[in-house]
Design a protein around this motif. Structure first.
Motif, short mmCIF file in Angstrom:
data_model
loop_
_atom_site.label_atom_id
_atom_site.label_comp_id
_atom_site.label_asym_id
_atom_site.label_seq_id
_atom_site.Cartn_x
_atom_site.Cartn_y
_atom_site.Cartn_z
N PRO A 1 9.39 3.27 -3.72
CA PRO A 1 10.48 3.09 -2.45
C PRO A 1 9.02 1.15 -1.45
N GLU A 2 10.06 0.46 -1.30
CA GLU A 2 9.83 -0.82 -0.40
C GLU A 2 8.59 0.13 0.65
N GLY A 3 7.58 -0.50 0.72
CA GLY A 3 6.11 -0.55 1.60
C GLY A 3 5.22 0.76 0.74
N ILE B 1 -6.00 -5.46 -7.96
CA ILE B 1 -5.64 -4.32 -7.38
C ILE B 1 -4.72 -4.00 -6.57
N ALA B 2 -6.45 -4.23 -5.03
CA ALA B 2 -5.87 -4.05 -4.18
C ALA B 2 -5.01 -4.48 -3.78
N ARG B 3 -4.79 -6.29 -3.77
CA ARG B 3 -3.90 -7.51 -3.03
C ARG B 3 -2.66 -7.04 -3.82
N ARG B 4 -2.38 -6.52 -5.86
CA ARG B 4 -1.33 -6.54 -5.43
C ARG B 4 -0.14 -5.44 -5.06
N ALA B 5 -1.49 -3.85 -5.35
CA ALA B 5 -0.67 -3.28 -4.76
C ALA B 5 -0.82 -2.73 -2.56
N GLU B 6 -1.34 -3.83 -2.39
CA GLU B 6 -1.24 -3.98 -0.59
C GLU B 6 -1.77 -2.86 -0.01
N VAL B 7 -3.27 -2.67 -0.40
CA VAL B 7 -3.91 -2.18 0.29
C VAL B 7 -5.46 -2.50 -0.09
#
Lengths: 435, 162
Positions: free
Chosen positions: B21-23, B51-57
């Motif tokens: 889901p979103e976010g 991966i951190a950049r793509r998964a926004e973590v």
């Protein structure tokens, strides 16, 4: 590659096994595939839950909780999204059935999950597959794509206005992720450590939303229960343990294998008739009837039914359906060490009684297995196991303590013999050197 | 960015990133790691950062899972990673002896890789082949009822393929 079926089997969940291309949707549809989902939609959610309750289906992952009751705990009218999660993180030593279900009949699993999705008014589901079962991911993804094409998944399913998406998620090697709350953490992209309960996943599961979590075999069973009716399934087992289950028998029997048998089957029947008995000239030493986590049974305790309540009454558990048989050639001290090496490796380190307990149990059992140490160490193993039990965050600590405690209690003599034999050998070796 | 992955891995990443889901892209971290590792054979800092950049973590949120899951690796393994199960069911069927045979015949210890980088071996926990024991897994391929002789054949096949 796998074992031959047995004439004693009652094939409900495995009915499509052996049919050519049984994993394809056209083959599944030719064998009543997705009839259960259509029937569920016609029946409505309340009737589905009642039917699952009436089937006396109990969770096939290990805990044996009544599935229908679990389904009734989900707040279906909650404004939060509801999630359906399938636990395909099969990793209990002795258990190898979910793999067969997915490989041979992925559509019965997808159908069961869709029935749950419809019932819970959910729009999203995930199948959490253990990392080692990579080949199953492509089987599942192909099957899911077929189910979308036939509108058993996706938008406005079968004209109901209900939407449901199903995704496959890969784990990456952690037994702990078979525990439901650790699985949810892992599914959220975190370390697979368990959560404090309550709140339970039914209300605060994936992303803190209501979540229905069941084992692969439980979802598959629902497919057949809804299609054929609860009574058709329930009749194969005792009153409170309905139906058949895929029993995985391994170890010292002539025909180890996975067999679908009524829950009214007894352990001696499974060993002697279905699995062909022990090897010639061998005698039974012990049985672990519910995976590596279950307390061990002595031969005189083995005259027992394989349903959840009979095994609980015998002081052990039905667990995940992995029955491990040991004959007189087995070294029980080495066996106990191998079990604890597993739990020590897989302890997630989140809570101290489990992290430290499994480490110390391993150290002491290594000593005993080498023939060092004394009988005081055997008592210490029992004491440690007792102190771990019930004091850990999740059941992994119990699962390590349970078999270990039962082995030192029931096989104390074997430990004595091993120590005495090794010590006698040491003394004679010394004498030879001097002489 | 210097990290380049095959179109297949990129497609897998996109598919898994769209599955939550979103976010909630953090959910994709573990599958992204394992799919990328299948291609690269090893998890590098660069890969974790991507991966951190793509998964926004945060980077650390990727690093911490790599340290937790046994299949995620910062050291390279052989092209063929041979995993021998010695857990209870396999042990009762000769799994320990098979593991010893593997070590001796390949002159390798647990989690070691041959000099040419072709084969690595590991003693693993239950892989779900208990009723067809003893079992090994070469990368993701299962082999059941593996005797020492059959093991040697499998190794010969691997060496033949290179």
């Amino acid at each position: 590659m796998f074992n031959q079926p047995s004439p004693h089997e009652v094939k409900i969940l495995t009915r499509r096994f052996g049919v050519e291309n049984s994993f394809r949707i056209d083959v599944s549809l030719a064998h009543q595939g997705y009839e259960g989902l259509k029937k569920a939609i016609a029946m409505g959610a309340d009737a589905v839950i009642n039917e699952v309750k009436a089937s006396a289906l109990r969770g096939r992952g290990g805990a044996g909780f009544p599935t229908g009751m679990k389904w009734s705990f989900i707040p279906r009218t909650s404004p939060k999204p509801k999630y359906i999660v399938c636990n395909a993180d099969e990793s209990e030593p002795g258990t190898c059935k979910d793999r067969l279900l997915i490989q041979n009949d992925p559509h019965s699993l997808i159908e069961g999950i869709a029935i749950a999705g419809f019932t819970m008014n959910s729009n999203k589901g995930y199948i959490y597959v253990r990392g080692e079962y990579r080949y199953l991911i492509s089987i599942l993804e192909t099957a899911i794509a077929e189910a979308y094409q036939h509108n058993f998944l996706g938008k406005n399913i079968q004209g109901t206005g209900w939407d449901f998406d199903l995704h496959v998620h890969s784990g990456a090697g952690a037994y702990e992720c078979g525990e439901e709350s650790a699985l949810l953490n892992s599914l959220e992209g975190k370390r697979g450590t368990p959560r404090l309960k309550p709140p339970f996943p039914a209300t605060h599961g994936l992303y803190q939303s209501p979540t229905l979590l069941n084992n692969v075999e439980s979802f598959c069973a629902v497919t057949h229960i809804i299609r054929d009716g609860a009574a058709e399934f329930a009749k194969h087992g005792p009153e409170k343990s309905g139906g058949t289950r895929l029993m995985c028998i391994s170890g010292h029997v002539q025909r180890p294998g996975v067999y679908e048998l009524p829950l009214s089957t007894t352990l001696p029947f499974l060993i002697n008739e279905v699995a062909g008995g022990l090897r010639p000239g061998r005698t039974l030493k012990a049985v672990q009837p519910g995976g590596s986590s279950s307390p061990i049974l002595l031969p005189e305790e083995c005259n027992v039914g394989l349903d959840f309540d009979s095994l609980a009454k015998a002081g052990t558990m039905a667990g995940s359906g992995g029955i491990v048989v040991l004959d007189d050639t087995a070294d029980i001290v080495s066996y106990a060490l191998r079990i604890i090496r597993f739990y020590q490796h897989e302890s997630c380190g989140w809570c101290i009684p489990c992290r430290e307990g499994t480490t110390w149990l391993k150290k002491i059992l290594e000593r005993l297995d080498r023939g060092e140490g004394s009988m005081k160490d055997v008592d210490l193993v029992g004491e440690l196991a007792k102190n771990m039990f019930g004091r850990t965050f999740c059941a992994l600590g119990d699962a390590a303590a349970w078999p270990t405690g039962s082995i030192v209690k029931k096989f104390r003599g074997e430990f004595e013999t091993k120590l005495a034999t090794y010590q006698a050998r040491e003394i004679s070796a010394e004498l030879v050197t001097i002489g | 960015m210097s990290l380049s992955l095959s179109a297949t891995t990129e497609a897998r990443w996109q598919k898994i990133l769209d599955a939550y889901p979103e976010g909630r892209k953090r959910s994709a971290v573990i599958p992204m790691l394992i799919f990328a590792q299948d291609e690269t054979g090893i998890i590098t800092r660069e890969l974790m950062e991507e991966i951190a950049r793509r998964a926004e973590v945060e980077y650390l949120q990727v690093e911490e899972v790599v340290g937790f899951y046994s299949m995620l690796r910062k050291q390279p393994l052989g092209k063929y990673h041979v995993q021998v199960c010695t857990n209870i069911s396999c042990m009762l069927a000769g799994g320990m002896e098979l593991w010893q045979h593997a070590c001796q015949s390949l002159h390798l210890g647990n989690k070691q890789t041959s000099k040419d980088g072709l084969i690595s071996i590991e003693e693993v926990e239950c892989m779900g082949a208990c009723s067809w024991a003893p079992a090994i897994e070469v990368n993701y391929d299962f082999h059941h009822h593996v005797t020492p002789a059959r093991f040697d054949e499998i190794i010969a096949e691997i060496k033949g393929k290179g």
